[in-house]
Design an enzyme around this catalytic site. Structure first.
Site, short mmCIF file in Angstrom:
data_model
loop_
_atom_site.label_atom_id
_atom_site.label_comp_id
_atom_site.label_asym_id
_atom_site.label_seq_id
_atom_site.Cartn_x
_atom_site.Cartn_y
_atom_site.Cartn_z
CB SER A 69 -0.93 0.02 1.20
OG SER A 69 -2.02 -0.81 0.93
CE LYS A 72 -3.98 0.89 -0.93
NZ LYS A 72 -4.51 0.36 0.32
CE1 TYR A 192 -4.39 -0.94 -4.65
CE2 TYR A 192 -4.84 -3.30 -4.73
CZ TYR A 192 -4.61 -2.15 -4.00
OH TYR A 192 -4.63 -2.19 -2.63
CE1 TYR A 245 -4.53 1.56 4.60
CE2 TYR A 245 -3.10 0.32 6.06
CZ TYR A 245 -3.44 0.75 4.80
OH TYR A 245 -2.69 0.35 3.75
CB VAL A 263 -0.19 -5.89 4.18
CG1 VAL A 263 -1.41 -5.33 4.85
CG2 VAL A 263 -0.37 -6.05 2.70
#
Ligand code: GLN
Length: 328
Positions: A69, A72, A192, A245, A263
């Protein structure tokens, strides 16, 4: 840097590493992507890159792991530079979700667009905007450049492992399609997931952090930049409010450095104008963030005064001293 200054930073790094290591037994490696389950939970590496591009490393800082992530923030930055903030935020909001990274509760019940680009629904939406404009190779090149690391390649086993266990992201993507937010669902998911499967090191993340800390410029002296200043401002703000998060609020209070997790065990932190910090530790907390990272960063933030709202940073003074020493 004088040996005394280097010694001071290395001492702090050692203590941060020790504190991180102590937290590891309460964490677990991610297993929902089966290949990630093979990581050694005891691994830990912390790398600091200062604005003079001096590096301080401890532990497994050259071990490769998938960016997950953390990608991102790169996809978001590419989209912001390419389409402008108005177009991007038409499709994805910029509010903390307070939900898990792979949740789609809010998307289904509360809003007509993903809450922010740091959760999977938001990042898949951003990936769909990139589709047809940016290839995997081009995205990889941007990541190589900002990480100052030419050895970044996709880990095919991890990519395939995720593609074979994609039910949740696939559900998110079809929900996004049903709301008219994305098209080409399968191709979007592939892009992605492939970007998430690129392998970096803690040291390359520290470089990336430093370039964000430098407002997108690759050195303080040159005007060569990877992203626009406005883009990096937006990305850093969203990292602070959403990057961890549903632990982002507490993390912002305790650490106060914009940070993004993945992760795969990576963390990238941006001490604005001062340093980038990259961490690798695949044992995760219950929110999917590197569990060693919080105590290690809390310690570094306090000792080097890196919290966004602390003024007189020790690291700033050490770097400035170095500049003065050079002038004498
Ligand atoms: N590729 C992972 C996923 O989509 C990334 C999640 C993460 O790093 N938090 O589930």
């Amino acid at each position: 840097m004088t040996p005394r200054m280097e010694e001071k930073i290395n001492e702090l790094l050692e203590e941060a590493y020790k504190r991180g290591k102590e937290a590891i037994p309460s964490g677990h490696v991610a297993t929902y992507i089966p290949e990630l389950g093979k990581a050694n939970p005891m691994d830990l590496g912390i790398s600091i890159c200062t604005r003079e591009f001096d590096h301080f490393n401890i532990g497994a800082t050259d071990k490769r792991f998938t960016i997950q992530s953390i990608s991102k923030i790169i996809s978001l930055a590419i989209a912001l530079d390419m389409f402008g903030p108005d177009k991007v935020f038409e499709r994805v909001d910029m509010e903390p979700s307070g939900e898990a990274f792979n949740s789609f509760v809010d998307l289904d019940t509360k809003s007509n667009k993903p809450m922010n680009p740091m959760i999977n629904s938001g990042a898949i939406t951003v990936a769909s905007m990139l589709l047809g404009h940016v290839s995997l190779e081009e995205a990889t090149d941007v990541i190589r450049k900002i990480c100052m690391d030419d050895e970044i390649f996709m880990n095919r086993q991890i990519f395939e492992s995720e593609m074979n266990h994609l039910s949740r992201n696939r559900s998110i993507a079809y929900l996004l399609e049903s709301k008219g937010l994305i098209t080409n669902v399968e191709e979007t998911l592939e892009l992605y997931t492939a970007i998430c499967s690129l392998e970096v090191t803690a040291e390359s993340l520290a470089n990336m952090g430093m370039i964000f800390a430098n407002d997108g410029k690759i050195s303080r002296k040159s005007d060569d930049r990877i992203f626009s200043k406005r883009t990096t401002e937006i990305v850093k703000t969203i990292m602070l409010t959403c990057g961890m998060y549903d632990r982002s609020g507490r993390f912002a209070v305790d650490v106060g450095i914009p940070t993004k997790s993945g992760v795969g065990g990576g963390l990238i932190s941006v001490a604005d104008n001062l340093a980038g910090i990259g961490i690798y530790g695949p044992a995760l907390d219950d929110k999917g963030n590197c569990i060693a990272g919080t105590p290690a960063l809390m310690y570094l933030s306090r000792e080097l005064q890196l919290h966004l709202f602390r003024k007189d940073s020790l690291l700033d003074r050490l770097i400035t001293l170095k500049l003065k020493a050079k002038l004498i």
